[in-house]
Design a protein around this motif. Structure first.
Motif, PDB file in Angstrom:
ATOM      1  N   VAL A   1      55.077  13.849  62.899  1.00 14.81           N
ATOM      2  CA  VAL A   1      53.739  14.066  62.359  1.00 14.81           C
ATOM      3  C   VAL A   1      53.248  15.460  62.728  1.00 14.81           C
ATOM      4  N   ILE A   2      53.474  15.845  64.002  1.00 14.15           N
ATOM      5  CA  ILE A   2      53.012  17.146  64.486  1.00 14.15           C
ATOM      6  C   ILE A   2      53.671  18.283  63.695  1.00 14.15           C
ATOM      7  N   SER A   3      54.989  18.168  63.510  1.00 14.31           N
ATOM      8  CA  SER A   3      55.639  19.295  62.839  1.00 14.31           C
ATOM      9  C   SER A   3      55.348  19.307  61.342  1.00 14.31           C
ATOM     10  N   HIS A   4      54.969  18.164  60.782  1.00 17.78           N
ATOM     11  CA  HIS A   4      54.589  18.152  59.370  1.00 17.78           C
ATOM     12  C   HIS A   4      53.296  18.925  59.162  1.00 17.78           C
ATOM     13  N   LEU A   5      52.370  18.776  60.110  1.00 19.62           N
ATOM     14  CA  LEU A   5      50.992  19.198  59.864  1.00 19.62           C
ATOM     15  C   LEU A   5      50.610  20.520  60.525  1.00 19.62           C
ATOM     16  N   SER A   6      51.248  20.839  61.672  1.00 20.12           N
ATOM     17  CA  SER A   6      50.677  21.895  62.520  1.00 20.12           C
ATOM     18  C   SER A   6      51.119  23.298  62.128  1.00 20.12           C
ATOM     19  N   ASP A   7      50.214  24.266  62.372  1.00 18.39           N
ATOM     20  CA  ASP A   7      50.559  25.676  62.241  1.00 18.39           C
ATOM     21  C   ASP A   7      51.004  26.224  63.582  1.00 18.39           C
ATOM     22  N   HIS A   8      50.504  25.604  64.638  1.00 21.31           N
ATOM     23  CA  HIS A   8      50.829  26.038  65.991  1.00 21.31           C
ATOM     24  C   HIS A   8      50.880  24.777  66.845  1.00 21.31           C
ATOM     25  N   VAL A   9      51.861  24.707  67.743  1.00 25.05           N
ATOM     26  CA  VAL A   9      52.037  23.477  68.515  1.00 25.05           C
ATOM     27  C   VAL A   9      52.031  23.780  70.012  1.00 25.05           C
ATOM     28  N   LEU A  10      51.307  22.951  70.780  1.00 28.05           N
ATOM     29  CA  LEU A  10      51.412  22.981  72.239  1.00 28.05           C
ATOM     30  C   LEU A  10      52.221  21.762  72.662  1.00 28.05           C
ATOM     31  N   VAL A  11      53.246  21.939  73.456  1.00 27.28           N
ATOM     32  CA  VAL A  11      53.972  20.799  74.019  1.00 27.28           C
ATOM     33  C   VAL A  11      53.466  20.609  75.443  1.00 27.28           C
ATOM     34  N   MET A  12      52.921  19.445  75.725  1.00 28.03           N
ATOM     35  CA  MET A  12      52.344  19.199  77.051  1.00 28.03           C
ATOM     36  C   MET A  12      53.181  18.214  77.845  1.00 28.03           C
TER      37      MET A  12
ATOM     38  N   SER B   1      43.184  26.043  59.962  1.00 28.24           N
ATOM     39  CA  SER B   1      44.516  25.867  60.551  1.00 28.24           C
ATOM     40  C   SER B   1      44.546  24.617  61.414  1.00 28.24           C
ATOM     41  N   THR B   2      45.763  24.205  61.771  1.00 28.36           N
ATOM     42  CA  THR B   2      45.931  23.016  62.582  1.00 28.36           C
ATOM     43  C   THR B   2      46.686  23.363  63.858  1.00 28.36           C
ATOM     44  N   LEU B   3      46.096  22.964  64.984  1.00 25.97           N
ATOM     45  CA  LEU B   3      46.770  23.109  66.266  1.00 25.97           C
ATOM     46  C   LEU B   3      47.262  21.728  66.669  1.00 25.97           C
ATOM     47  N   GLY B   4      48.576  21.565  66.787  1.00 27.75           N
ATOM     48  CA  GLY B   4      49.127  20.284  67.200  1.00 27.75           C
ATOM     49  C   GLY B   4      49.331  20.257  68.706  1.00 27.75           C
ATOM     50  N   VAL B   5      48.950  19.162  69.338  1.00 28.00           N
ATOM     51  CA  VAL B   5      49.229  18.979  70.760  1.00 28.00           C
ATOM     52  C   VAL B   5      50.106  17.749  70.885  1.00 28.00           C
ATOM     53  N   VAL B   6      51.333  17.937  71.370  1.00 27.02           N
ATOM     54  CA  VAL B   6      52.268  16.828  71.446  1.00 27.02           C
ATOM     55  C   VAL B   6      52.673  16.600  72.895  1.00 27.02           C
ATOM     56  N   GLY B   7      52.869  15.347  73.234  1.00 21.08           N
ATOM     57  CA  GLY B   7      53.274  15.000  74.595  1.00 21.08           C
ATOM     58  C   GLY B   7      53.288  13.499  74.733  1.00 21.08           C
ATOM     59  N   GLU B   8      53.834  13.024  75.846  1.00 18.16           N
ATOM     60  CA  GLU B   8      53.914  11.582  76.045  1.00 18.16           C
ATOM     61  C   GLU B   8      52.642  11.086  76.704  1.00 18.16           C
ATOM     62  N   SER B   9      52.541   9.772  76.847  1.00 23.32           N
ATOM     63  CA  SER B   9      51.330   9.249  77.479  1.00 23.32           C
ATOM     64  C   SER B   9      51.255   9.774  78.898  1.00 23.32           C
ATOM     65  N   GLY B  10      50.060  10.173  79.299  1.00 24.71           N
ATOM     66  CA  GLY B  10      49.890  10.734  80.631  1.00 24.71           C
ATOM     67  C   GLY B  10      50.173  12.221  80.714  1.00 24.71           C
ATOM     68  N   SER B  11      50.415  12.858  79.561  1.00 27.24           N
ATOM     69  CA  SER B  11      50.712  14.287  79.604  1.00 27.24           C
ATOM     70  C   SER B  11      49.442  15.132  79.611  1.00 27.24           C
ATOM     71  N   GLY B  12      48.292  14.492  79.416  1.00 26.74           N
ATOM     72  CA  GLY B  12      47.032  15.222  79.467  1.00 26.74           C
ATOM     73  C   GLY B  12      46.500  15.644  78.116  1.00 26.74           C
ATOM     74  N   LYS B  13      47.145  15.192  77.034  1.00 31.33           N
ATOM     75  CA  LYS B  13      46.700  15.666  75.723  1.00 31.33           C
ATOM     76  C   LYS B  13      45.350  15.085  75.320  1.00 31.33           C
ATOM     77  N   SER B  14      45.114  13.814  75.642  1.00 32.08           N
ATOM     78  CA  SER B  14      43.823  13.221  75.288  1.00 32.08           C
ATOM     79  C   SER B  14      42.699  13.797  76.147  1.00 32.08           C
ATOM     80  N   THR B  15      42.997  14.090  77.407  1.00 35.91           N
ATOM     81  CA  THR B  15      41.979  14.710  78.257  1.00 35.91           C
ATOM     82  C   THR B  15      41.634  16.094  77.712  1.00 35.91           C
TER      83      THR B  15
END
Lengths: 320, 568
Positions: free
Chosen positions: B513-524, B338-352
């Motif tokens: 991209v996130i909604s194309h690929l993900s089964d579950h999405v976190l918005v950060m 499965s794919t977990l998508g993490v979406v957010g703007e720069s500085g939202s903490g997704k890369s951390t």
């Protein structure tokens, strides 16, 4: 902006740190110079006496006793070191073996000539370098290539050779400048050029690389798209970025210029610290050598502190 | 800006004439004898927006820069007509060009952060344009700068004018850059990828600003690779590929009912919630070689998560002594296949969050478990043996390759010696990996620098697959790619997931991209998960106000062309 910010205490701490390390550098140079005095082969009192009388012979303890007392040679090394350091703090650089005068008096007579030479050299080097880089950097393959080639040739010119050539061409040949002596600013031109030309080449090499990199940056294109002319873009935008690297090198260049002064003052028969240093080394007048070493260290430290203060003016992203 | 009474073009020859603001006929641009733009023609009507769409290397930027005589060093520009505001600019010298730049055509580059001088306050950059064109006397410059910033919707212009680009947000920088382009009140604005470097919500605001300019009667020439940006603003669209115009027409027609296969493929390649389960690229599926015996017995077959995080918290010290909470109470679980998508703007903490999952960073609170066993909080030597189970693909693969190594060396280095003890086995494994990601074996001898963006990303994926991982962390892995290449890579990721049951932790700022690929999405946002769920329920309609803004700002192509898609 003169807003009072919480950064101020950090500003003080940073400058206190810089001043502290500056003191350590001078202290280190002074200590090494002192150790070199101790390590001098043979008896120092004998050397002093021989230097003054111009003879070379064994001396009796009776003859040596007043010298030992005068210079404190009869005391332990740590005691001598301590006295030397406290002397430095008072501004006392010691007493010359040969001339029997305070080192500071001997050196200060020569200092203005050398300072004028060093200052003129640094200024000339910067002016020549900036003009040359502004004119040739980023002007396509051919001009840029020529510019860089001239940088390299200049940077590799030996100073003693360049000095002699300048003397032969401009003083003897064309008669534009006095061979020896002369008055006013004219007599400083050739000696300063001798030091400035290789330095300009050296500084230009580092400036050119950065200059050409910055010319490719989007903000430069952006300025051109706004309608700015080429010279304005180079002066207002590119130069400021490209000047940082040679600014750093200028601190180092000051040291190189002082050692270059040894050659130039000899070739052009100028008074100055360089020639005094050579004479002192030849005659093993170590307090003079030590004094000049310490003064050079101080000059080096001061110019680097000045440069540290200049960086934030050129690049405000650097915290002062 | 509303200097209606002042005319800056006093001579008759310069006087604005009726007709299109920009006319280009048979424009050809060559560098050192190699032609890159092969005779294109277009016209931009006054008060309208002409969009030039194309992928990198299509010649769109070079064509736009030809309008201001800055096509590039050594460029030979020829055209039958090259007219700006009725003024024939062919054969212009540098002095004449300078009167066109900024005065008749305002040019906005992408990535304002590097398009404004980083050591000068933005106000001085704007004042420079005023000075160059003598718009206002010196004494009035400061007031005019503030007025321009205000018009560009920059709040607190007095404060902003004194700040440097590095002290401003990306959106404010882009506005300041637009303000500097508008300083001399040009009729035409050329915007070259004006929103590419921006977060989606900021992107929407900048597009709105450009739309305002259009409504105020200015002509906009928009250069973009992003079809959703184009759909938002353009009246007329020009599709370029390989230095030629492939298709052109009114925006509604080109984007809604394209005639050319290239345009159709381009539109089809845009991912979104509606494309889930469909292939984005016309390229067929890579025939996957039979997978050699996997190291681990089908992980997570019992339905337990392969990667789980609980209550992650991460603080970073700030230079002023404070602390920034980059990740605040983030938890998730990721199952095999499965794919977990993490979406957010720069500085939202997704890369951390991604770095915490990879245990490259240690969490201040909370824990990460891999295969149900502790993963965070261990000494690295206890983790090292299991590192192969989780791997990473980053946004810019080039900087993650040793530039002096060939592709084969890069891949050999990643093949674990324990699983493939002999040199021959390792080579066989590399050949197998290259085939899996659809690369020609000929790339093995090449260096990363000589590969295209898509090829590099395939090599990065092959390297991530080398230790036979169960989890792959994809950190903005397709963000730097052209849309058609992005489509191919997304298709490849789906194929690989289905073939090997991989679990993806997919980090992106791109909702499509996130909604194309993900089964579950976190918005950060600001380190917190503000909303999560299945992409379809999440985005239609979003409950959280931030997600709503995010979704609203995503300019979709409302009417997607009805096309036969190859379903996998």
């Amino acid at each position: 902006m003169t807003r009072i910010s919480p950064d101020q205490s950090r500003w003080w701490r940073r400058w206190a740190g810089r001043a502290g390390s500056a003191v350590v550098v001078v202290w280190g140079a002074a200590t090494v110079a002192f150790l070199a005095q101790l390590a001098q082969p043979g008896d120092r009192a004998t050397a002093v006496l021989n230097l003054r009388t111009g003879q070379t012979q064994e001396r009796s303890p009776d003859e040596l006793a007043p010298i030992n007392a005068e210079y404190g040679f009869d005391r332990s090394a740590p005691a001598q070191y301590l006295e030397y350091l406290t002397g430095l703090l008072r501004g006392d650089l010691g007493t010359s073996y040969q001339q029997h005068r305070p080192v500071w008096d001997v050196v200060s007579e020569q200092l203005p000539g050398t300072l004028a030479l060093t200052g003129t050299t640094l200024m000339l080097a910067w002016v020549l370098m900036l003009a040359w880089v502004l004119l040739t950097a980023g002007r396509g393959r051919r001009i840029g290539g020529w510019g860089a080639a001239v940088d390299s040739v200049l940077a590799s010119l030996p100073q003693y050779w360049l000095g002699v050539v300048l003397l032969l061409v401009f003083a003897f040949g064309l008669g534009w400048f006095p061979v020896v002596g002369g008055t006013g600013p004219v007599r400083i031109v050739l000696p300063a050029l001798t030091l400035a030309l290789p330095l300009a080449g050296f500084l230009a090499q580092s400036t050119r690389t950065e200059f050409e990199r910055v010319l490719e940056q989007p903000f430069v294109l952006s300025a051109r798209l706004r309608g700015s002319g080429d010279l304005a873009v180079r002066l207002r935008h590119v130069l400021r970025h490209a000047a940082l690297a040679p600014l750093t090198l200028t601190g180092w260049a000051l040291g190189a210029t002082i050692s270059g002064a040894v050659i130039v003052e000899t070739v052009f028969a100028r008074r100055g610290i360089g020639r005094t240093l050579v004479t002192a080394v030849e005659s093993q007048d170590l307090p003079i050598v030590t004094g000049i070493v310490v003064l050079t260290a101080v000059a080096y430290v001061v110019i680097n502190l000045v440069l540290d203060a200049l960086y934030p003016l050129l690049d405000p992203r650097v915290t002062p | 800006m509303s200097s209606a009474t002042v005319t800056t073009h006093p001579t008759a020859a310069d006087a604005p004439v009726a007709g299109p603001a920009v006319v280009v006929e048979n424009l050809r641009v060559a560098f050192a004898g190699r032609e890159v733009v092969h005779g294109i023609s277009f016209a931009a009507e006054r008060g309208s927006c002409l969009a030039i769409v194309g992928e990198s290397g299509s010649g769109k930027s070079v064509s736009a820069r030809s309008l201001v005589g800055l096509a590039g060093p050594g460029a030979e520009v020829r055209a039958d007509t090259l007219a700006v505001g009725g003024l024939d600019v062919r054969g212009f010298g540098e002095r004449s060009w300078r009167r066109v730049r900024g005065d008749r055509i305002g040019f906005v580059l992408q990535d304002a952060l590097v398009s404004l001088d980083p050591v000068r306050p933005v106000g001085r950059e704007i004042a420079e344009a005023l000075r160059v064109h003598g718009v206002v006397p010196r004494s009035g410059r400061r007031e005019k700068v503030l007025e321009l910033l205000r018009d560009a919707a920059v709040p607190e212009p007095e404060l902003r004018a004194a700040q440097r680009p590095g002290e401003l947000s990306g959106g404010l920088c882009q506005r300041a850059l637009i303000a500097s382009a508008l300083a001399a009140d040009p009729d035409v604005i050329v915007a070259d990828e004006p929103t590419t470097a921006l977060d989606v919500t900021v992107q929407a605001q900048v597009l709105e600003l450009l739309a305002d300019l259009k409504r105020a009667g200015r002509t906009i020439v928009l250069i973009s690779h992003d079809l959703s940006v184009v759909a938002h603003l353009a009246d007329h669209v020009l599709v370029m590929a390989g230095g030629r115009v492939v298709e052109e027409g009114p925006a509604g027609q080109v984007l809604g009912a394209p005639r050319e296969p290239y345009t159709r493929a381009l539109l089809q390649a845009v991912p979104g919630a509606g494309t889930r389960g469909q292939r984005l690229s016309p390229a067929p599926q890579v025939p996957l070689p039979p997978s050699p015996g996997r190291r681990r017995s089908a992980p997570g077959a019992d339905g337990s998560p392969v990667l789980a995080a609980h209550g992650l918290v991460k603080d970073f010290p700030l230079p002023d002594g404070g602390r920034l909470r980059a990740v605040d109470d983030v938890g998730f679980s990721l199952r095999a296949g499965s794919t977990l998508g993490v979406v957010g703007e720069s500085g939202s903490g997704k890369s951390t969050t991604a770095r915490l999952a990879l245990a490259l960073e240690s969490a201040d609170r909370g824990s990460v478990e891999l295969h149900g066993a502790a993963w965070s909080g261990l000494a690295e030597k206890h983790r090292r043996g299991r590192r192969g189970a989780i791997s990473v693909v980053s946004q810019d693969p080039l900087s993650s390759f040793d530039p002096r190594w060939s592709v084969e060396q890069v891949l050999l280095d990643a093949v674990p010696g324990a699983d493939h003890p002999t040199a021959a086995a390792r080579r066989a494994r590399v050949a197998d990996l290259v085939a899996r990601v659809g690369l020609d074996p000929a790339v093995l001898g090449r260096r990363p620098l000589t590969l295209s963006g898509g090829q590099r990303q395939r090599v990065a994926i092959a390297r991530a697959l080398a230790p036979d991982p169960d989890v792959v962390v994809l950190d903005e892995a397709v963000s730097a790619l052209d849309v058609s290449v992005q489509a191919q890579i997304l298709d490849l990721l789906v194929d690989l997931q289905q073939a090997f049951g991989l679990a993806y932790l997919f980090i992106s700022h791109d909702l499509g991209v996130i909604s194309h690929l993900s089964d579950h999405v976190l918005v950060m946002k600001d380190g917190r998960v503000v909303e999560e769920g299945h992409p379809e329920q999440l985005f239609t309609p979003p409950a959280d106000p931030y997600t709503r803004r995010l979704v609203a700002s995503l300019r979709r192509l409302e009417t997607r062309p009805a096309l036969e898609r190859t379903t996998p």
